[in-house]
Design a protein around this motif. Structure first.
Motif, PDB file in Angstrom:
ATOM      1  N   TYR A 102       0.828  -1.201   0.000  1.00  0.00           N
ATOM      2  CA  TYR A 102       0.000   0.000   0.000  1.00  0.00           C
ATOM      3  C   TYR A 102       0.871   1.263   0.000  1.00  0.00           C
ATOM      4  N   THR A 103       0.277   2.346  -0.526  1.00  0.00           N
ATOM      5  CA  THR A 103       0.900   3.666  -0.475  1.00  0.00           C
ATOM      6  C   THR A 103       0.003   4.608   0.311  1.00  0.00           C
ATOM      7  N   PHE A 104       0.598   5.327   1.258  1.00  0.00           N
ATOM      8  CA  PHE A 104      -0.134   6.298   2.067  1.00  0.00           C
ATOM      9  C   PHE A 104       0.182   7.712   1.584  1.00  0.00           C
ATOM     10  N   LEU A 105      -0.842   8.425   1.145  1.00  0.00           N
ATOM     11  CA  LEU A 105      -0.715   9.825   0.763  1.00  0.00           C
ATOM     12  C   LEU A 105      -1.300  10.649   1.906  1.00  0.00           C
ATOM     13  N   ILE A 106      -0.451  11.328   2.652  1.00  0.00           N
ATOM     14  CA  ILE A 106      -0.855  11.959   3.912  1.00  0.00           C
ATOM     15  C   ILE A 106      -0.915  13.471   3.724  1.00  0.00           C
ATOM     16  N   ASP A 107      -2.119  13.982   3.506  1.00  0.00           N
ATOM     17  CA  ASP A 107      -2.340  15.395   3.227  1.00  0.00           C
ATOM     18  C   ASP A 107      -2.378  16.201   4.525  1.00  0.00           C
ATOM     19  N   GLU A 108      -2.045  17.499   4.417  1.00  0.00           N
ATOM     20  CA  GLU A 108      -2.032  18.386   5.591  1.00  0.00           C
ATOM     21  C   GLU A 108      -1.293  17.702   6.743  1.00  0.00           C
ATOM     22  N   ALA A 109      -0.109  17.169   6.408  1.00  0.00           N
ATOM     23  CA  ALA A 109       0.606  16.302   7.356  1.00  0.00           C
ATOM     24  C   ALA A 109       1.021  17.025   8.632  1.00  0.00           C
ATOM     25  N   HIS A 110       1.052  18.346   8.605  1.00  0.00           N
ATOM     26  CA  HIS A 110       1.394  19.079   9.839  1.00  0.00           C
ATOM     27  C   HIS A 110       0.384  18.797  10.955  1.00  0.00           C
ATOM     28  N   ASN A 111      -0.845  18.435  10.582  1.00  0.00           N
ATOM     29  CA  ASN A 111      -1.881  18.139  11.586  1.00  0.00           C
ATOM     30  C   ASN A 111      -1.663  16.802  12.290  1.00  0.00           C
ATOM     31  N   LEU A 112      -0.800  15.961  11.720  1.00  0.00           N
ATOM     32  CA  LEU A 112      -0.658  14.610  12.250  1.00  0.00           C
ATOM     33  C   LEU A 112       0.108  14.569  13.571  1.00  0.00           C
ATOM     34  N   VAL A 113       0.906  15.595  13.862  1.00  0.00           N
ATOM     35  CA  VAL A 113       1.723  15.571  15.082  1.00  0.00           C
ATOM     36  C   VAL A 113       0.833  15.473  16.322  1.00  0.00           C
ATOM     37  N   ASP A 114      -0.062  16.455  16.496  1.00  0.00           N
ATOM     38  CA  ASP A 114      -0.926  16.439  17.680  1.00  0.00           C
ATOM     39  C   ASP A 114      -1.963  15.320  17.616  1.00  0.00           C
ATOM     40  N   ARG A 115      -2.427  15.002  16.401  1.00  0.00           N
ATOM     41  CA  ARG A 115      -3.375  13.896  16.272  1.00  0.00           C
ATOM     42  C   ARG A 115      -2.727  12.586  16.732  1.00  0.00           C
ATOM     43  N   ALA A 116      -1.464  12.391  16.368  1.00  0.00           N
ATOM     44  CA  ALA A 116      -0.770  11.158  16.739  1.00  0.00           C
ATOM     45  C   ALA A 116      -0.567  11.081  18.242  1.00  0.00           C
ATOM     46  N   ARG A 117      -0.175  12.202  18.850  1.00  0.00           N
ATOM     47  CA  ARG A 117      -0.030  12.206  20.317  1.00  0.00           C
ATOM     48  C   ARG A 117      -1.335  11.778  20.983  1.00  0.00           C
ATOM     49  N   SER A 118      -2.438  12.278  20.452  1.00  0.00           N
ATOM     50  CA  SER A 118      -3.747  11.937  21.012  1.00  0.00           C
ATOM     51  C   SER A 118      -4.079  10.462  20.795  1.00  0.00           C
ATOM     52  N   MET A 119      -3.817   9.949  19.595  1.00  0.00           N
ATOM     53  CA  MET A 119      -4.100   8.547  19.288  1.00  0.00           C
ATOM     54  C   MET A 119      -3.332   7.589  20.195  1.00  0.00           C
ATOM     55  N   PHE A 120      -2.106   7.968  20.535  1.00  0.00           N
ATOM     56  CA  PHE A 120      -1.238   7.067  21.278  1.00  0.00           C
ATOM     57  C   PHE A 120      -1.239   7.336  22.785  1.00  0.00           C
ATOM     58  N   SER A 121      -2.113   8.219  23.248  1.00  0.00           N
ATOM     59  CA  SER A 121      -2.223   8.523  24.677  1.00  0.00           C
ATOM     60  C   SER A 121      -3.560   8.010  25.217  1.00  0.00           C
ATOM     61  N   ALA A 122      -3.664   7.937  26.548  1.00  0.00           N
ATOM     62  CA  ALA A 122      -4.923   7.498  27.172  1.00  0.00           C
ATOM     63  C   ALA A 122      -5.014   8.088  28.570  1.00  0.00           C
ATOM     64  N   GLU A 123      -6.255   8.287  29.036  1.00  0.00           N
ATOM     65  CA  GLU A 123      -6.434   8.887  30.352  1.00  0.00           C
ATOM     66  C   GLU A 123      -7.656   8.280  31.041  1.00  0.00           C
ATOM     67  N   LEU A 124      -7.642   8.389  32.366  1.00  0.00           N
ATOM     68  CA  LEU A 124      -8.708   7.843  33.192  1.00  0.00           C
ATOM     69  C   LEU A 124      -9.057   8.892  34.246  1.00  0.00           C
ATOM     70  N   TYR A 125     -10.363   9.201  34.387  1.00  0.00           N
ATOM     71  CA  TYR A 125     -10.832  10.195  35.354  1.00  0.00           C
ATOM     72  C   TYR A 125     -11.404   9.504  36.597  1.00  0.00           C
ATOM     73  N   LYS A 126     -11.246  10.161  37.748  1.00  0.00           N
ATOM     74  CA  LYS A 126     -11.723   9.612  39.019  1.00  0.00           C
ATOM     75  C   LYS A 126     -13.240   9.716  39.181  1.00  0.00           C
ATOM     76  N   LYS A 127     -13.824  10.847  38.807  1.00  0.00           N
ATOM     77  CA  LYS A 127     -15.240  11.116  39.104  1.00  0.00           C
ATOM     78  C   LYS A 127     -16.178  10.041  38.551  1.00  0.00           C
ATOM     79  N   PRO A 128     -16.059   9.607  37.289  1.00  0.00           N
ATOM     80  CA  PRO A 128     -16.954   8.548  36.788  1.00  0.00           C
ATOM     81  C   PRO A 128     -16.811   7.249  37.569  1.00  0.00           C
TER      82      PRO A 128
END
Length: 783
Positions: free
Chosen positions: A375-401
């Motif tokens: 496969y070939t990946f054509l990644i448009d507006e690639a500058h947006n991928l930095v913060d998106r990737a951080r979000s994809m690879f992070s996780a969080e858990l809240y106490k209140k729920p």
């Protein structure tokens, strides 16, 4: 002699495609099954290690049949030698009590095992072979097995019955490939001439794909990035360098531009199948997205009808846009979202969001489960991928729920309540650690919470499966998925992660935070053979190639703007400081600058600010001093209708010019295409630095240790990218003429000037409003 067409298939895909039937039923099913299933496989394989058990046996089989060369591959869970009988073992994990599992519980399980046994028996010349299904009960860890002894002839007959049913799809594929490739070879570039830099861009993309490499491309507005990446990639398909394209973007509007590019090439004779993926919630026909036969008529019997729908659609259409998908889904009464996913298997290009390739929670497992696809990946507006990737690879858990659900289940389900109580106690401990300054930070992963989360997941599953619609179900399900995401993310935890606890807004959260997504992105890119990262604003390009996992051997090119530099006035008002401590005294000076620009030529302008607060303060000062100017202001939460209304006010040659006040990095600073007289100037206030915050400071500290460029990676480069995006809203075509005014003393510093694109030179520094006005009078006087 003409080479027979090749059909490549995995055993799993062949079996599941031919034999699927019945309903879509997403009433709660354990989503930890994949994780637990892997562990079940490993446990069984480990327990039988010294008992003649060979685990994970790769199998490949090539057969010429009915004019095709079928290449079938897969991996048997185990090969066992027992009492002179060789057995192919297929392991399946289940939550169901084993007493409910009969021998013919699942046809596809047997079919998969029989296909592996067929391949193994043929390749090893075995006349009689055992086919075994091993069911592992996840809660009790009990095992139930079913064994059949079959002859090679019986397995051969079974295998070819499957292949016979697949022949119509094989013919469809091979006929299409011939038609597609002939059209590609005859296809010329769909415009009369290449723009400046466009041919170089296209050649670089083709070269990258042909060599299975990665490339980072900064291609300014006007070059025609979409067509210049698609056209050579399509050519590479016909030359056999790649089998499928994935065009990835973060925005719906960009996906529409890609569809338009394919439409343009279709007019020139291109035959190419494309599918555009839309989020399930947007595509669903029902008012509530509940995917089970009791709630949705399109889920009921979906798998009985979907192959007929596919055949109908594939024979009639090439471009599977949202309206086309919805039309055929209604016609055949099937789920449009699942239908769109099936169409990806038969499409030459998949147009979709980044997450379908990169996000470990939702990526397209039908393509990427085993990595290494052609496969070939054509990644448009690639500058947006930095913060998106951080979000994809992070996780969080809240106490209140956790606490709220503990109270709900206290007297209902003691097991769930107890697991929540232990989780809550852990979160209280973490909250205390963060009491001093609202934050607590540690480099090591929080391993103590993992067994508590796994216990909660285990306790919740049975109740969730049996109590849909009951009080607390929806909230528990949400926490269950959050917990699963947390545990999946924990598997990636390494030196590029940090754990922190934050106390804010009356709640506490613990977060596994991915500081540096480069490694995980580079691993995700291995799901294909080549990747093209491109944007108008990949500056500095070395930063983006590093943070997006390019590696040392990737290509990089920076292309010049195709537009005449004389058509724009780039001015720097560097006697105004917009630093936080100086903002209050800057309001009137900025308002005066904006008014001076506005007065020199009647038309439409946008002023961009680093925050809503700053924008509102200057807006108030401007409105008070210049009440006759027609102004509009971006608000914090604008719905789609409000956004459309905002942009509709920017009309060419309107009687009343409009002055917009917007924020940098917001919805109107990127992906907005206002051509010609729709926008003739932008004023950018500040260098776009992200707001100083705990996470940004953690990123800064990490990169200071890694490469001594913490401030640049965390603040300066992301900020300047927002400035470049906002500046790109003006001058969208060869004939446009416009003004870019940068307001901040830092824009004259060398550290920022070295981030300017080449087309921003020369530029002019202006000392006061009078000088600014005179320069603009001369600029507009020459138009």
């Amino acid at each position: 002699m003409t080479k027979q067409p090749e059909i490549k298939l995995s055993v799993r895909n062949l079996v599941e495609f031919i034999l699927r039937s019945g309903n879509i039923d997403s009433q709660f099913m354990s989503n930890s099954r994949a994780l637990e299933g892997t562990r079940a496989h490993q446990k069984i394989q480990k327990d039988n290690k010294n008992k003649g058990y060979e685990p994970e046996v790769s199998l490949k089989h090539t057969v010429d049949y009915q004019g095709f060369t079928f290449k079938i591959e897969g991996r048997a869970d185990g090969i066992i030698i027992k009492d002179d009988l060789l057995i192919v073992d297929e392991i399946k994990s289940t939550n169901r009590p084993l007493e409910y599992l009969e021998e013919n519980y699942n046809e596809t399980h047997w079919a998969q095992a029989k296909c592996y046994a067929f391949i193994y028996s043929v390749q090893n010349n075995i006349e009689q072979i055992g086919v075994q299904l091993t069911y592992y009960q996840l809660e009790s860890e009990e095992i139930k097995q079913f064994l059949e002894v079959l002859s090679q002839n019986e397995l051969t007959e079974f295998f070819y019955k499957l292949i016979d049913q697949y022949l119509i799809w094989a013919s469809l594929t091979s006929d299409w490939v011939i038609k597609r490739d002939d059209s590609i070879k005859a296809l010329d570039f769909p415009f009369e001439d290449y723009r400046k830099g466009q041919r170089k861009l296209a050649v670089s993309v083709y070269r990258t794909i042909s060599k299975n490499k990665k490339i980072f491309i900064q291609a300014p507005t006007g070059i025609g990035k979409t067509i210049s990446t698609l056209f050579p990639a399509i050519k590479a398909v016909a030359e056999g360098h790649t089998s499928k394209l994935f065009y990835l973007t973060a925005k719906t509007i960009v996906r529409e531009v890609v569809e338009e590019a394919f439409s343009k090439m279709k007019e020139k004779g291109l035959e190419f199948k494309t599918v555009t993926l839309t989020a399930k919630d947007k595509l669903c026909f029902q008012t509530e997205t509940i995917c089970d036969p009791d709630h949705c008529e399109f889920a009921k019997g979906h798998f009985d009808r979907v192959n007929h729908a596919l055949l109908d659609c594939l024979q009639q259409e090439n471009y599977f846009t949202r309206p086309v998908i919805e039309n055929y889904a209604r016609k055949h009464q099937i789920c449009p979202f699942e239908f769109s996913l099936d169409l990806t298997l038969w499409s030459d290009c998949v147009i979709c969001d980044y997450n379908y390739v990169f996000d470990p929670r939702v990526y397209l497992k039908r393509f990427f489960m085993d990595n290494g696809g052609d496969y070939t990946f054509l990644i448009d507006e690639a500058h947006n991928l930095v913060d998106r990737a951080r979000s994809m690879f992070s996780a969080e858990l809240y106490k209140k729920p956790i606490l709220e659900l503990k109270r709900v289940f206290k007297d209902k389900v003691p097991g769930i309540a107890k697991s929540l109580d232990k989780l809550n106690a852990y979160m209280i401990t973490m909250r205390k650690l963060a009491a001093a300054d609202h934050h607590y930070l540690q480099k090591d992963e929080p391993k103590e919470i993992y067994p508590l989360i796994m216990r909660f997941i285990s306790e919740s599953e049975e109740w969730l499966a049996q109590n849909e619609g009951r009080d607390g179900h929806e909230q528990l399900l949400e926490l269950y998925f959050t917990a699963l995401t947390f545990m999946r993310t924990a598997e990636f935890y390494d030196e590029r992660y940090i754990t922190y606890v934050e106390n804010s807004y009356g709640d506490s959260r613990i977060k596994l935070f991915c500081l540096d997504p480069s490694y995980l992105l580079s691993e995700a890119i291995k799901r294909g053979k080549s990747a093209v990262f491109f944007s108008a604003t990949l500056s500095p390009i070395d930063y983006f190639s590093e943070i997006l996992g390019g590696g040392e051997d990737c290509y990089k090119i920076i292309l010049p703007s195709p537009f005449d530099v004389n058509n724009r006035a780039l001015l720097i008002a560097d006697r105004i400081s917009t630093k936080y401590r100086n903002r209050e005294e800057s309001y009137l000076a900025i308002a005066e600058c904006i008014k001076t620009v506005y007065d020199q030529k009647f038309g439409n302008y946008i002023a961009y600010f680093p925050s809503y607060q700053y924008m509102n303060d200057v807006y108030d000062a401007f409105s008070e001093n210049y009440p006759d100017v027609y102004t509009i202001k971006q608000s914090t939460e604008m719905n789609e209708k409000e956004r459309e209304h905002f942009l509709s006010l920017f009309k060419p040659n309107a009687r009343d010019g409009v002055l917009g006040f917007c924020v940098l990095g917001g919805i109107f600073s990127e992906g907005v295409d206002l051509k010609h007289e729709e926008l003739i100037g932008v004023m950018i206030v500040g260098v776009g630095l992200p707001q100083i915050c705990f996470e940004r400071n953690i990123i800064r500290d990490y990169f200071n240790k890694k490469n001594q460029r913490g401030f640049e990676f965390s603040y300066q480069y992301p900020g300047m990218n927002k400035v470049l995006q906002a500046a790109g809203r003006v001058i969208r075509t060869e004939t446009d003429k416009g003004v870019i005014l940068l307001i901040d003393d830092r824009f004259s510093n060398q550290s920022y000037q070295q981030l300017f694109p080449m087309e921003w030179f020369p530029h002019t520094r202006v000392g006061n409003s009078k000088e600014l006005g005179n320069i603009l009078k001369e600029f507009w006087g020459n138009s």
